[in-house]
Design a protein around this motif. Structure first.
Motif, mmCIF file in Angstrom:
data_model
loop_
_atom_site.group_PDB
_atom_site.id
_atom_site.type_symbol
_atom_site.label_atom_id
_atom_site.label_comp_id
_atom_site.label_asym_id
_atom_site.label_seq_id
_atom_site.Cartn_x
_atom_site.Cartn_y
_atom_site.Cartn_z
ATOM 1 N N ILE A 63 40.261 0.350 30.282
ATOM 2 C CA ILE A 63 40.048 1.151 29.075
ATOM 3 C C ILE A 63 39.406 2.462 29.508
ATOM 4 O O ILE A 63 38.294 2.461 30.047
ATOM 5 C CB ILE A 63 39.150 0.397 28.063
ATOM 6 N N PRO A 64 40.093 3.593 29.318
ATOM 7 C CA PRO A 64 39.552 4.880 29.768
ATOM 8 C C PRO A 64 38.400 5.356 28.880
ATOM 9 O O PRO A 64 38.471 5.297 27.659
ATOM 10 C CB PRO A 64 40.751 5.825 29.660
ATOM 11 N N ILE A 65 37.343 5.808 29.540
ATOM 12 C CA ILE A 65 36.141 6.246 28.843
ATOM 13 C C ILE A 65 35.834 7.678 29.221
ATOM 14 O O ILE A 65 35.935 8.060 30.391
ATOM 15 C CB ILE A 65 34.952 5.355 29.246
ATOM 16 N N SER A 66 35.435 8.457 28.236
ATOM 17 C CA SER A 66 34.937 9.803 28.539
ATOM 18 C C SER A 66 33.434 9.684 28.750
ATOM 19 O O SER A 66 32.740 9.008 27.997
ATOM 20 C CB SER A 66 35.265 10.782 27.408
ATOM 21 N N PHE A 67 32.963 10.288 29.795
ATOM 22 C CA PHE A 67 31.530 10.286 30.078
ATOM 23 C C PHE A 67 30.938 11.611 29.643
ATOM 24 O O PHE A 67 31.629 12.619 29.667
ATOM 25 C CB PHE A 67 31.285 10.037 31.571
ATOM 26 N N PRO A 68 29.709 11.623 29.223
ATOM 27 C CA PRO A 68 28.757 10.532 29.289
ATOM 28 C C PRO A 68 28.905 9.553 28.136
ATOM 29 O O PRO A 68 29.412 9.881 27.068
ATOM 30 C CB PRO A 68 27.396 11.246 29.187
ATOM 31 N N VAL A 69 28.433 8.311 28.368
ATOM 32 C CA VAL A 69 28.275 7.318 27.314
ATOM 33 C C VAL A 69 26.995 7.704 26.586
ATOM 34 O O VAL A 69 25.984 8.015 27.219
ATOM 35 C CB VAL A 69 28.157 5.908 27.925
ATOM 36 N N LEU A 70 27.039 7.735 25.270
ATOM 37 C CA LEU A 70 25.873 8.130 24.485
ATOM 38 C C LEU A 70 25.036 6.908 24.125
ATOM 39 O O LEU A 70 25.585 5.867 23.758
ATOM 40 C CB LEU A 70 26.313 8.850 23.216
ATOM 41 N N THR A 71 23.715 7.052 24.226
ATOM 42 C CA THR A 71 22.807 5.978 23.840
ATOM 43 C C THR A 71 21.699 6.555 22.963
ATOM 44 O O THR A 71 21.430 7.746 22.991
ATOM 45 C CB THR A 71 22.132 5.287 25.054
ATOM 46 N N ILE A 78 19.344 2.407 26.394
ATOM 47 C CA ILE A 78 19.495 3.131 27.668
ATOM 48 C C ILE A 78 19.813 2.148 28.789
ATOM 49 O O ILE A 78 20.728 2.374 29.586
ATOM 50 C CB ILE A 78 18.225 3.943 27.991
ATOM 51 N N GLU A 79 19.063 1.033 28.836
ATOM 52 C CA GLU A 79 19.296 0.048 29.883
ATOM 53 C C GLU A 79 20.680 -0.589 29.744
ATOM 54 O O GLU A 79 21.381 -0.784 30.740
ATOM 55 C CB GLU A 79 18.206 -1.026 29.864
ATOM 56 N N THR A 80 21.104 -0.868 28.523
ATOM 57 C CA THR A 80 22.441 -1.424 28.312
ATOM 58 C C THR A 80 23.503 -0.462 28.845
ATOM 59 O O THR A 80 24.398 -0.863 29.597
ATOM 60 C CB THR A 80 22.687 -1.716 26.814
ATOM 61 N N GLY A 81 23.404 0.803 28.460
ATOM 62 C CA GLY A 81 24.374 1.797 28.931
ATOM 63 C C GLY A 81 24.370 1.950 30.438
ATOM 64 O O GLY A 81 25.424 2.029 31.074
ATOM 65 N N ALA A 82 23.176 1.983 31.030
ATOM 66 C CA ALA A 82 23.064 2.160 32.473
ATOM 67 C C ALA A 82 23.630 0.960 33.233
ATOM 68 O O ALA A 82 24.333 1.131 34.230
ATOM 69 C CB ALA A 82 21.605 2.393 32.857
ATOM 70 N N LEU A 83 23.334 -0.248 32.771
ATOM 71 C CA LEU A 83 23.859 -1.438 33.451
ATOM 72 C C LEU A 83 25.377 -1.540 33.314
ATOM 73 O O LEU A 83 26.061 -1.975 34.237
ATOM 74 C CB LEU A 83 23.196 -2.703 32.903
ATOM 75 N N ALA A 84 25.899 -1.135 32.179
ATOM 76 C CA ALA A 84 27.346 -1.235 31.947
ATOM 77 C C ALA A 84 28.131 -0.124 32.643
ATOM 78 O O ALA A 84 29.194 -0.376 33.211
ATOM 79 C CB ALA A 84 27.636 -1.210 30.445
ATOM 80 N N PHE A 85 27.602 1.097 32.598
ATOM 81 C CA PHE A 85 28.412 2.246 33.033
ATOM 82 C C PHE A 85 27.764 3.111 34.107
ATOM 83 O O PHE A 85 28.350 4.104 34.527
ATOM 84 C CB PHE A 85 28.755 3.111 31.812
#
Length: 183
Positions: A63-71, A78-85
C-alpha cells in the motif's frame, strides 16, 4: 469487498485514519505535557507490537504511502507512527490533539469548530498514487469518524477542498492482519 478495497488502496488517493495502538499504561493528567510521556497514557507492550505489525502489513500489502505520516502530539500516537513507519517518516500535527479533546466537556461551538477543521483536513487529497496515513485518536460514538478500536483504520476518500469526503470503509487491526496473511 475487502479484496477490491485492497486494490483501491494500492491505487492511492485515500486517507487512512488510524487510532493508535493499545494504550493502557498510565493516565492522561489534567495538564498533559506533550514533552513528558509520564503525564499521559502510553502504549502497552501489546500496543507496541500492534504498531510494528501495522507497518509490516502496509509493506506486505504494498500500500503506497505519502510521507510524512501525521500524528497527534500525544506520546502514544507518535510512538505508534514511529514503530510502524519509522521516526524519520512522521510529523506531529497539533490539530490532531483536538480530536482527543472531543471526548471531553466542550461547548457546542467548540465541537463544531473542531469538526469543521476535521472536514477541511480530510478533504485534502494525498499526492497522486499514494495514500496519506494519520495516526491519532478515536472519536465519541456518532461524532466525526466515530468510535475506532486500537489500530483500527477508517478509509476516507477526499473529494477536494470544499467538497467534503466519503468514508469508504473501516478495517480493524485483525482485518488488516487477515489481508496480509491471505494475500
Amino acid at each position: 469487498m475487502v479484496v477490491s478495497l485492497l486494490e483501491m488502496l494500492r491505487s492511492g488517493g485515500y486517507i487512512l485514519y488510524a487510532r493508535h495502538g493499545q494504550a493502557n499504561v498510565g493516565i492522561d493528567q489534567p495538564t498533559v505535557n506533550f514533552y513528558d510521556c509520564a503525564t499521559q497514557r502510553n502504549l502497552s507492550e501489546i500496543g507496541r507490537n500492534q504498531a510494528i505489525y501495522y507497518g509490516r502489513i502496509f509493506r506486505a500489502l504494498q500500500i503506497p504511502i505519502s510521507f510524512p505520516v501525521l500524528t497527534s502530539p500525544y506520546c502514544r500516537t507518535i510512538e505508534t507512527g514511529a514503530l510502524a513507519f519509522g521516526s524519520q517518516n512522521i510529523q506531529v500535527d497539533p490539530f490532531l490533539m483536538e480530536i482527543q479533546n472531543l471526548n471531553g466537556n466542550l461547548s457546542d461551538p467548540e465541537k463544531s469548530r473542531i469538526l469543521n477543521n476535521l472536514q477541511s483536513f480530510l478533504e485534502v487529497e494525498p499526492p497522486n498514487g499514494t495514500n496519506r496515513v494519520i495516526v491519532a485518536h478515536s472519536f465519541p460514538k456518532g461524532v466525526g469518524l466515530g468510535s475506532i478500536p486500537y489500530m483500527g483504520t477508517v478509509i476516507v476518500k477526499p473529494k477536494g477542498p470544499g467538497n467534503g469526503y466519503e468514508v469508504i470503509g473501516r478495517l480493524s487491526f485483525s482485518d488488516f492482519y487477515k489481508l496480509a496473511t491471505t494475500k
